[in-house]
Design an enzyme around this catalytic site. Structure first.
Site, PDB file in Angstrom:
ATOM      1  N   LYS A 107      42.920  45.495  45.527  1.00 35.67           N
ATOM      2  CA  LYS A 107      42.416  45.326  46.953  1.00 35.67           C
ATOM      3  C   LYS A 107      43.823  44.840  47.790  1.00 35.67           C
ATOM      4  O   LYS A 107      44.225  45.113  48.981  1.00 35.67           O
ATOM      5  CB  LYS A 107      41.398  44.649  47.212  1.00 35.67           C
ATOM      6  CG  LYS A 107      40.225  45.252  46.420  1.00 35.67           C
ATOM      7  CD  LYS A 107      39.057  44.343  46.539  1.00 35.67           C
ATOM      8  CE  LYS A 107      38.929  42.829  46.404  1.00 35.67           C
ATOM      9  NZ  LYS A 107      39.071  42.607  44.778  1.00 35.67           N
ATOM     10  N   ARG A 161      30.896  39.964  49.854  1.00 36.32           N
ATOM     11  CA  ARG A 161      30.930  39.880  48.156  1.00 36.32           C
ATOM     12  C   ARG A 161      29.560  39.514  47.580  1.00 36.32           C
ATOM     13  O   ARG A 161      29.059  39.401  46.537  1.00 36.32           O
ATOM     14  CB  ARG A 161      31.636  38.505  48.133  1.00 36.32           C
ATOM     15  CG  ARG A 161      32.828  38.992  47.240  1.00 36.32           C
ATOM     16  CD  ARG A 161      33.488  37.508  46.865  1.00 36.32           C
ATOM     17  NE  ARG A 161      34.492  37.529  45.902  1.00 36.32           N
ATOM     18  CZ  ARG A 161      35.944  37.582  46.034  1.00 36.32           C
ATOM     19  NH1 ARG A 161      36.403  37.943  47.339  1.00 36.32           N
ATOM     20  NH2 ARG A 161      36.608  37.470  45.158  1.00 36.32           N
ATOM     21  N   ARG A 180      49.377  38.296  36.756  1.00 37.02           N
ATOM     22  CA  ARG A 180      49.418  37.665  38.151  1.00 37.02           C
ATOM     23  C   ARG A 180      49.327  36.097  38.273  1.00 37.02           C
ATOM     24  O   ARG A 180      50.259  35.638  39.035  1.00 37.02           O
ATOM     25  CB  ARG A 180      48.318  38.242  38.906  1.00 37.02           C
ATOM     26  CG  ARG A 180      48.494  37.791  40.482  1.00 37.02           C
ATOM     27  CD  ARG A 180      47.311  38.563  41.166  1.00 37.02           C
ATOM     28  NE  ARG A 180      46.096  38.009  41.277  1.00 37.02           N
ATOM     29  CZ  ARG A 180      44.957  38.527  41.909  1.00 37.02           C
ATOM     30  NH1 ARG A 180      45.144  39.687  42.577  1.00 37.02           N
ATOM     31  NH2 ARG A 180      43.747  37.790  41.895  1.00 37.02           N
ATOM     32  N   ARG A 216      48.185  30.864  41.256  1.00 35.54           N
ATOM     33  CA  ARG A 216      46.718  30.595  41.465  1.00 35.54           C
ATOM     34  C   ARG A 216      46.150  30.180  40.218  1.00 35.54           C
ATOM     35  O   ARG A 216      46.094  30.669  39.097  1.00 35.54           O
ATOM     36  CB  ARG A 216      46.006  31.965  41.734  1.00 35.54           C
ATOM     37  CG  ARG A 216      46.308  32.347  43.329  1.00 35.54           C
ATOM     38  CD  ARG A 216      45.613  33.748  43.735  1.00 35.54           C
ATOM     39  NE  ARG A 216      44.091  33.737  43.410  1.00 35.54           N
ATOM     40  CZ  ARG A 216      43.655  34.632  44.052  1.00 35.54           C
ATOM     41  NH1 ARG A 216      43.814  35.709  44.471  1.00 35.54           N
ATOM     42  NH2 ARG A 216      42.336  34.745  43.623  1.00 35.54           N
ATOM     43  N   ARG A 260      34.553  34.032  34.248  1.00 36.00           N
ATOM     44  CA  ARG A 260      33.501  33.950  35.319  1.00 36.00           C
ATOM     45  C   ARG A 260      33.466  34.772  36.657  1.00 36.00           C
ATOM     46  O   ARG A 260      32.481  35.013  36.872  1.00 36.00           O
ATOM     47  CB  ARG A 260      33.587  32.291  35.321  1.00 36.00           C
ATOM     48  CG  ARG A 260      32.325  31.869  36.046  1.00 36.00           C
ATOM     49  CD  ARG A 260      31.879  30.249  36.130  1.00 36.00           C
ATOM     50  NE  ARG A 260      32.081  29.811  34.784  1.00 36.00           N
ATOM     51  CZ  ARG A 260      32.756  28.542  35.115  1.00 36.00           C
ATOM     52  NH1 ARG A 260      33.415  28.047  35.964  1.00 36.00           N
ATOM     53  NH2 ARG A 260      32.841  27.786  33.856  1.00 36.00           N
TER      54      ARG A 260
HETATM   55  P1  AMP Z   1      40.011  36.609  46.059  1.00 35.97           P
HETATM   56  O1  AMP Z   1      41.454  36.084  46.794  1.00 35.97           O
HETATM   57  O2  AMP Z   1      39.381  37.295  46.969  1.00 35.97           O
HETATM   58  O3  AMP Z   1      39.952  37.021  44.677  1.00 35.97           O
HETATM   59  O4  AMP Z   1      39.190  35.313  46.365  1.00 35.97           O
HETATM   60  C1  AMP Z   1      39.371  33.968  45.446  1.00 35.97           C
HETATM   61  C2  AMP Z   1      38.036  33.145  45.649  1.00 35.97           C
HETATM   62  O5  AMP Z   1      37.665  32.843  46.730  1.00 35.97           O
HETATM   63  C3  AMP Z   1      37.040  33.856  44.912  1.00 35.97           C
HETATM   64  O6  AMP Z   1      36.779  33.595  43.454  1.00 35.97           O
HETATM   65  C4  AMP Z   1      35.942  32.852  45.650  1.00 35.97           C
HETATM   66  O7  AMP Z   1      35.741  31.683  45.035  1.00 35.97           O
HETATM   67  C5  AMP Z   1      36.450  32.699  47.157  1.00 35.97           C
HETATM   68  N1  AMP Z   1      35.969  33.992  48.064  1.00 35.97           N
HETATM   69  C6  AMP Z   1      36.696  34.790  48.257  1.00 35.97           C
HETATM   70  N2  AMP Z   1      36.002  35.518  49.236  1.00 35.97           N
HETATM   71  C7  AMP Z   1      34.851  35.326  49.199  1.00 35.97           C
HETATM   72  C8  AMP Z   1      33.527  35.830  49.634  1.00 35.97           C
HETATM   73  N3  AMP Z   1      33.489  36.762  50.671  1.00 35.97           N
HETATM   74  N4  AMP Z   1      32.356  34.881  49.618  1.00 35.97           N
HETATM   75  C9  AMP Z   1      32.438  33.937  48.508  1.00 35.97           C
HETATM   76  N5  AMP Z   1      33.415  33.307  47.795  1.00 35.97           N
HETATM   77  C10 AMP Z   1      34.535  34.188  48.423  1.00 35.97           C
END
Ligand code: AMP
Length: 190
Positions: A14, A89, A128, A134, A145
């Site tokens: 994405k 999400r 990554r 990260r 998880r």
């Molecule tokens: P991402 O960079 O999109 O993979 O997000 C990293 C982490 O941020 C996720 O594993 C969640 O803990 C948190 N996170 C990001 N976007 C959301 C969302 N829309 N709702 C809830 N948690 C989020």
């Protein structure tokens, strides 16, 4: 306005595809993951609370991310459109987004889902994790998880947009340029 939800599990591509899309369509990129990581980097209270959940691979509460998106929509009133990346999400987030956009006289144009199998996701995320720094990408248990959170809470969001006839699915495995072309072909139908 072109308001696109780019959907798919962690590691589906994405973020990568968003970069090309914002250039081509001049959209504002709203990644809740990026916004949360910048809150963490700035040491805000919100960031510190969110980090505890993110480090465990769990979602942060709906009201937190909905509030962040609402602020960003207000801060970008002249935007040609938005790419929502990693948001919504949960179905509650999708409902809130519809209401926020409606109050601004606009709506989601469509959701494009990047389909990638679990095995490929694990591989990509571990790779990554080696250079992204990260913590949530580096540990196979945390990755599992995150994928479970996705399957339990996020996958149902696809149904929300299917019900509105706004759901499109694309194969997310292959070269980055041809996946980008497939996305553009879908956007042309909006
Ligand atoms: P991402 O960079 O999109 O993979 O997000 C990293 C982490 O941020 C996720 O594993 C969640 O803990 C948190 N996170 C990001 N976007 C959301 C969302 N829309 N709702 C809830 N948690 C989020």
């Amino acid at each position: 306005m072109l308001n696109l939800v780019l959907f798919g599990p962690p590691g589906a591509g994405k973020g990568t595809q968003s970069q090309s899309l914002i250039e081509k369509y001049q959209l504002v990129h709203l990644s809740t993951g990026d916004i949360l990581r910048s809150e963490i980097a700035n040491g805000t209270e919100l960031g510190l609370e969110a980090k505890k959940l993110m480090d465990q691979g769990l979602l942060v509460p709906d009201e937190v991310v909905i509030g962040m998106i609402s602020n960003k929509l207000d801060a970008n009133k002249d935007a040609k459109g938005f790419i929502f990346d990693g948001f919504p999400r949960t179905v509650a987030q999708a409902e809130a987004l519809d209401m926020l956009l409606k109050s601004k006289g606009t709506a989601i144009s469509g959701m494009i889902a990047l389909e990638v199998n679990d095995e490929e996701l694990q591989k990509r995320l571990l790779l990554r994790g080696k250079d992204s720094g990260r913590a949530d990408d580096a540990d196979p248990e945390i990755i599992k998880r995150r994928i479970k959170e996705y399957n339990d809470k996020t996958a149902p969001v696809a149904g929300f947009y299917k019900d509105q006839d706004k759901f499109y699915s694309i194969n997310g495995i292959g070269n980055i340029e041809s996946i980008f072309e497939s996305i553009c072909e879908v956007i042309a139908k909006f």
